[in-house]
Design a protein around this motif. Structure first.
Motif, PDB file in Angstrom:
ATOM      1  N   THR A  52      -0.239   2.021  -5.218  1.00  0.00           N
ATOM      2  CA  THR A  52      -0.804   1.170  -4.459  1.00  0.00           C
ATOM      3  C   THR A  52      -0.456  -0.227  -5.019  1.00  0.00           C
ATOM      4  OG1 THR A  52      -2.981   0.313  -3.981  1.00  0.00           O
ATOM      5  CG2 THR A  52      -2.768   1.066  -6.281  1.00  0.00           C
ATOM      6  N   CYS A  53      -0.976  -1.270  -4.611  1.00  0.00           N
ATOM      7  CA  CYS A  53      -0.466  -2.652  -4.893  1.00  0.00           C
ATOM      8  C   CYS A  53      -1.472  -3.381  -5.253  1.00  0.00           C
ATOM      9  CB  CYS A  53       0.467  -3.227  -3.879  1.00  0.00           C
ATOM     10  SG  CYS A  53       1.400  -4.835  -4.176  1.00  0.00           S
TER      11      CYS A  53
ATOM     12  N   ILE B  90       0.209  -3.401 -14.268  1.00  0.00           N
ATOM     13  CA  ILE B  90       1.350  -3.380 -13.534  1.00  0.00           C
ATOM     14  C   ILE B  90       1.393  -2.551 -12.484  1.00  0.00           C
ATOM     15  CG2 ILE B  90       4.279  -3.568 -13.611  1.00  0.00           C
ATOM     16  CD1 ILE B  90       2.965  -3.760 -16.919  1.00  0.00           C
ATOM     17  N   THR B  91       1.936  -2.961 -11.072  1.00  0.00           N
ATOM     18  CA  THR B  91       1.970  -2.104 -10.158  1.00  0.00           C
ATOM     19  C   THR B  91       3.388  -1.730  -9.541  1.00  0.00           C
ATOM     20  OG1 THR B  91       1.767  -3.713  -8.207  1.00  0.00           O
ATOM     21  CG2 THR B  91      -0.303  -2.322  -8.924  1.00  0.00           C
ATOM     22  N   CYS B  92       3.925  -0.494  -9.337  1.00  0.00           N
ATOM     23  CA  CYS B  92       5.184  -0.033  -8.982  1.00  0.00           C
ATOM     24  C   CYS B  92       5.043   1.171  -8.434  1.00  0.00           C
ATOM     25  CB  CYS B  92       5.754  -0.058 -10.461  1.00  0.00           C
ATOM     26  SG  CYS B  92       5.203   1.231 -11.543  1.00  0.00           S
ATOM     27  N   GLY B  93       6.527   1.520  -7.904  1.00  0.00           N
ATOM     28  CA  GLY B  93       6.584   2.588  -7.337  1.00  0.00           C
ATOM     29  C   GLY B  93       6.893   3.908  -8.303  1.00  0.00           C
TER      30      GLY B  93
ATOM     31  N   SER C 208       6.713   8.082  -1.015  1.00  0.00           N
ATOM     32  CA  SER C 208       7.452   6.895  -1.640  1.00  0.00           C
ATOM     33  C   SER C 208       6.230   5.847  -2.270  1.00  0.00           C
ATOM     34  CB  SER C 208       8.478   6.317  -0.628  1.00  0.00           C
ATOM     35  OG  SER C 208       7.762   5.811   0.519  1.00  0.00           O
ATOM     36  N   PHE C 209       5.411   5.719  -1.263  1.00  0.00           N
ATOM     37  CA  PHE C 209       4.142   4.572  -1.746  1.00  0.00           C
ATOM     38  C   PHE C 209       4.941   3.352  -2.435  1.00  0.00           C
ATOM     39  CE2 PHE C 209       1.395   8.845  -1.766  1.00  0.00           C
ATOM     40  CZ  PHE C 209       1.265   8.501  -0.569  1.00  0.00           C
TER      41      PHE C 209
END
Length: 592
Positions: free
Chosen positions: A519-520, A489-492, A276-277
């Motif tokens: 990652t975030c 932009i970070t996201c799943g 899922s990360f």
């Protein structure tokens, strides 16, 4: 030299140590606040910023912020940069758990002592502290005697357990389900005893935060569990890891980080966790229902699950999360219980004009600092009806400055639709009234940048939702970012595919933004942030707090619209939002 004074407290982890006393009256998040390799305090908002912890007796009221603090403390213990001892005003599960795991995996430890708020206040001007199990001795100068600390590596024998154990608990503890489950149950029971639980409770799902790579010790812990045959007993999702597992080479990440960070994610999947990360598991289809007993780590996820979904979890430390996932059993304490979910502080918000999306992270950041470890009931937002994205942003910033796992907003969050339901009958709660001028102070704290230039626009902390992608696409349509500005932009992965199917990603990529999954921003650094970049801009209260320490850059904090505008001009406007401008006029009436 004779000791100046002696105090007695509750020994959370037995042991003995002596060192120069490093005191602060503000809680400290070890993750994002302490460098796991050097022990330097890197939280640039903290009074201990720039101090080194190694060999000193650290006295703080409690931890705060990220659940990954346990992992950072375990790294420090394993590499020799840990404090000599911890002295706390109130018990802290995150830091204590880091010590317990270090005992189990590395046979190294340090004493942890809780002395209460009143005694803690007397430490401020002391120079040297000596911890001996439940006793704290304080000196104005180095004592000069021949005292030496004994070896703290091995835990002392515990008192007989008073926990009520089920047949499954006993079987796990006896090793009938394998060595990994046995060690996991031992750690769960040690924490349950420290927390004062009488029994354990079944959990229905887990979210693991320990998959963040903090150094070699974090990987060694996970791989040791795999070697012992670890398999999760409940459906388990994984938090953001430290790299985009599919693209870290393309993004220019150093293999010294990329290889072990990716291997850490693989180790947890080998235990049966889902790929899922994401730091926003509440955006997945597997999000829990109201009243569901779960074990989630990752501070913003915990706060959202408790406060917005009405599920039940503690702010579980890294490594206790996987131990509970391997056993399916958690201590029945804290927010797992009705009585422990009540408000312990009222917070009155002032009357406000029309709000933008910068308001809620700012308010969460401010209230978290006011609340400390208390659960607040926020009054005054009934007419504004914040969205789920607003509550996500509020909760992430709240979890950054608070140790509490839950907040209530009167008329908004599910348990406080009728605020009387979260108040103890006849209880007189302390009350804080927030003035607009107070929010202006917090706004300036988050806005650490002094130059108007913007080099990087950071979005997605916590991970972007589908509705945030829709909002961003509307702001970006027909525009293009400045060629010298990085927009990332970070996201799943799951939300990215939903946003792509909805057509939002094509618009955002045409604008010039980069999408990063797995990652975030709390784990991203160079070269995603260019080496020459000096100033970031973000709409995240959480990242605005952590970025100066994590990546050494100053930050502009503002709404999503302001971030997009800055991405196009490479310049932050410096405008206050309309709802905050009256505070500035009160401060400078001559400019009205």
């Amino acid at each position: 030299m004779p000791r100046l004074t002696s105090l007695t407290g509750r020994s959370l982890v037995p042991g003995a140590a002596e060192g120069a006393l490093l005191f602060a009256d503000v809680g400290l998040s070890f993750w994002g606040g302490v460098d796991p390799y050097s022990g330097e305090v890197i939280d640039r908002h903290h009074p201990l910023s720039g101090q080194y912890l190694a060999g000193r007796v650290l006295a703080i009221p409690s931890g705060r912020g990220s659940c990954t603090g346990s992992s950072v403390l375990m790294e420090l213990i394993s590499n020799g940069h840990a404090p000599a001892a911890l002295v706390l005003a109130e018990p802290d599960e995150i830091l204590t758990l880091g010590v317990l795991v270090a005992q189990t995996i590395f046979q190294r430890s340090l004493p942890v002592l809780c002395i209460g708020q009143e005694a803690f206040a007397t430490l401020r001007d002391m120079a040297v502290a000596r911890v001996e199990d439940s006793t704290l001795s304080l000196f104005e100068q180095p004592p000069g005697d021949a005292w030496r600390a004994p070896d703290n590596a091995q835990p002392k024998a515990d008192n007989p357990s008073t926990l009520q154990l089920s047949e499954l608990d006993q079987a796990l503890l006896a090793g009938h389900h394998g060595q990994a489950a046995q060690v996991a149950m031992q750690i769960v029971l040690r924490m349950a005893e420290l927390q004062g639980a009488q029994r354990l409770v079944d959990v229905t799902q887990a979210h693991i935060d320990g998959c963040i790579y903090t150094g070699p010790a974090s990987l060694r812990f996970a791989e040791q569990l795999v070697q012992w045959g670890a398999k999760v007993r409940v459906p388990t999702t994984l938090n953001s890891i430290s790299v985009d597992q599919r693209r870290w080479r393309e993004l220019g990440i150093d293999p010294a980080l990329g290889v072990p960070a990716s291997a850490l994610g693989d180790a947890y999947m080998a235990m049966g966790a889902q790929l899922s990360f994401t730091c926003a598991p509440y955006l997945l289809d597997s999000a829990p229902q109201a009243g569901e007993q779960i074990v989630w780590a990752e501070s913003n996820a915990v706060v959202y699950a408790n406060s917005v979904l009405g599920a039940r979890t503690l702010k579980y430390p890294d490594y206790l999360d996987i131990c509970i996932a391997l056993t399916g059993r958690a201590p029945l304490i804290g927010c797992h219980l009705d009585a422990q979910r009540k408000a312990s502080l009222r917070v009155q918000v002032p009357e406000l004009a029309e709000l933008d999306d910068a308001f809620y992270p700012l308010l969460g950041y401010h209230i978290g600092a006011l609340a400390g470890s208390r659960i607040p009931l926020v009054l005054g937002l009934e007419q504004h009806q914040p969205s789920l994205d607003d509550l996500k942003a509020f909760g992430a910033a709240f979890a950054t400055t608070s140790a509490a796992p839950l907040f209530h907003i009167a008329g908004v969050t599910p348990e406080a639709l009728d605020p009387r339901q979260v108040l103890e009958a006849d209880a007189l709660l302390p009350q804080e009234s927030i003035r607009l001028q107070d929010l202006l102070v917090s706004w300036r704290e988050l806005n650490s940048a002094r130059e108007s230039r913007v080099d990087v626009v950071s979005l997605g902390n916590p991970h972007f939702s589908l509705s945030e992608f829709a909002h961003l696409a509307r702001l970006c349509r027909g525009r293009h970012k400045h060629p010298e500005v990085v927009v990332a932009i970070t996201c799943g992965r799951a939300v990215l595919e939903q946003a792509r199917a909805a057509g939002h990603i094509a618009t955002i990529e045409a604008f010039g933004a980069t999408l990063v999954t797995d990652t975030c921003w709390c784990m991203l650094g160079e070269p995603v942030i260019p080496l020459a970049a000096t100033t970031l801009m973000t709409n995240s209260g959480k990242y605005a707090h952590y970025a100066p320490g994590l990546v050494g850059r100053k930050v502009h904090f503002a709404s999503l619209k302001e971030c997009v505008d800055a991405a196009c001009t490479a310049t932050a406007s410096g405008r206050l939002p309309a709802w905050l401008q009256p505070a500035a006029r009160l401060e400078n009436p001559a400019h009205v």
